[in-house]
Design an enzyme around this catalytic site. Structure first.
Site, PDB file in Angstrom:
ATOM      1  N   HIS A 189       0.857  -1.280  -0.008  1.00 38.61           N
ATOM      2  CA  HIS A 189      -0.176  -0.107  -0.123  1.00 38.61           C
ATOM      3  C   HIS A 189       0.737   1.214  -0.162  1.00 38.61           C
ATOM      4  CE1 HIS A 189      -2.768  -3.022   2.095  1.00 38.61           C
ATOM      5  NE2 HIS A 189      -3.483  -2.508   0.954  1.00 38.61           N
ATOM      6  N   LYS A 195      -1.285  -7.050  -8.073  1.00 36.56           N
ATOM      7  CA  LYS A 195      -1.242  -8.339  -7.351  1.00 36.56           C
ATOM      8  C   LYS A 195      -2.652  -8.942  -7.552  1.00 36.56           C
ATOM      9  CE  LYS A 195      -1.859  -8.940  -3.139  1.00 36.56           C
ATOM     10  NZ  LYS A 195      -2.848 -10.246  -2.882  1.00 36.56           N
TER      11      LYS A 195
END
Length: 333
Positions: A34, A150
């Site tokens: 993140h 991802k």
């Protein structure tokens, strides 16, 4: 820089805007993956722009028996990560703020792509994901929104939604961030015990095996094309250790570059071995797909592809993928 915590869309809309607004959507439990997204957003927004990080655990995308209740909620720690990574705002709305009338009766439908792979394993997941992404895009009103590669199928569906429904926002995909041992960073990694983590490394190991096989085949065929004669091709191939291929260099040189079947087989071997570990890896799927629609590619495929895997280790379900390009050296002569 001090990051501001906001709870309502009204508070966010009241902020004065200058420059571009870049949004990073999360369900919290922020990690380095993140943080990479936020830093990338900071670079896109520039010093005069604004980076907004949303933190919202969306109940619509959790199916029956999934981990909604135990999904980590760590807002205080998330604020620290967001601030250190360059976010101006953390927007952490309540369920009531996002769904003021309760569960929405009108939702985004993911369509055929949303029924494959993750959608097959988690029915309704992508409908819930797209619905909340659409709502958060409206609530945050960004110029650009960033998502991790991802979650490749999620990213593909968001791009499709934005294109099909004419959302006025740019979508940016950011490469997967991995830990030193290769495991893709995920908020769910914290659920893994030490033995489970060792088994979980088979996901990235399988992808890397497929990636390596693909690279070797592409290099082999590129080398073969440099040599005009069949005998010379055989000698060139033999010199780099491909004795089986050297037995019929012309056939090797003219097959479709990359060999999707060989890539799948190399990855599958690692996963099969992991299924015999203690604790074992329980494979959900291994797929080599066209990222435009997430259908399996054939042996004659050329272009960009995604090698994707999903599996359970203990009670934890993990996903991972790597991008590949087939036919990067052009057609064989």
């Amino acid at each position: 820089m001090t990051t501001t915590l906001l709870r309502t869309a009204g508070e966010l809309h009241a902020r004065a805007r200058a420059g571009r607004r870049a949004v990073v959507m999360t369900m919290g439990a922020l990690h380095e993956g993140h943080a990479t997204l936020i830093r990338t957003a900071r670079g896109i927004a520039g010093p005069d722009g604004e980076v907004v990080v949303t933190v919202f655990v969306n109940p619509l995308q959790f199916g029956q028996g999934e981990d909604l209740d135990r999904y980590p909620r760590t807002l205080d720690a998330d604020l620290v990560v967001a601030e250190q990574s360059g976010a101006d705002v953390v927007f952490a709305p309540s369920v009531e703020e996002v769904y003021p009338g309760g569960e929405p009766q009108v939702r985004i439908t993911a369509g055929p792509m949303g029924e494959r792979l993750e959608g097959s394993s988690r029915p309704g997941h992508f409908d819930g994901m797209l619905t909340v992404v659409a709502k958060l895009l409206h609530l945050t009103r960004p110029d650009v929104a960033l998502y991790g590669q991802k979650d490749a199928q999620q990213l593909a569906l968001i791009r499709r939604m934005v294109r099909d429904l004419n959302f006025g926002v740019e979508i940016v995909g950011v490469p997967t961030v991995r830990e030193e041992d290769g495991l893709a960073l995920s908020s769910r990694n914290r659920y893994l015990s030490a033995p489970e983590r060792r088994t979980a490394l088979a996901l990235s190991g399988a992808l890397f095996a497929g990636q390596d096989r693909h690279a070797a085949q592409e290099a082999l065929r590129a080398r073969a094309r440099e040599v005009p004669a069949t005998r010379a091709r055989a000698e060139a191939l033999s010199a780099i250790g491909e004795s089986r291929a050297a037995a019929d260099a012309h056939a090797v040189a003219t097959v479709v570059p990359g060999g999707p079947a060989a890539v799948r087989a190399a990855a599958r071997q690692v996963l099969d071995e992991a299924a015999r570990l203690d604790p074992p890896l329980a494979l959900d799927y291994l797929a080599l797909v066209d990222p435009s629609d997430f259908t399996e590619i054939g042996e004659d495929f050329t272009g960009d592809a995604v090698l994707a895997v999903a599996a359970r280790v203990g009670a934890t379900r993990l996903i991972d993928n790597v991008p590949l390009t087939f036919g990067s050296f052009g057609a064989a002569s």
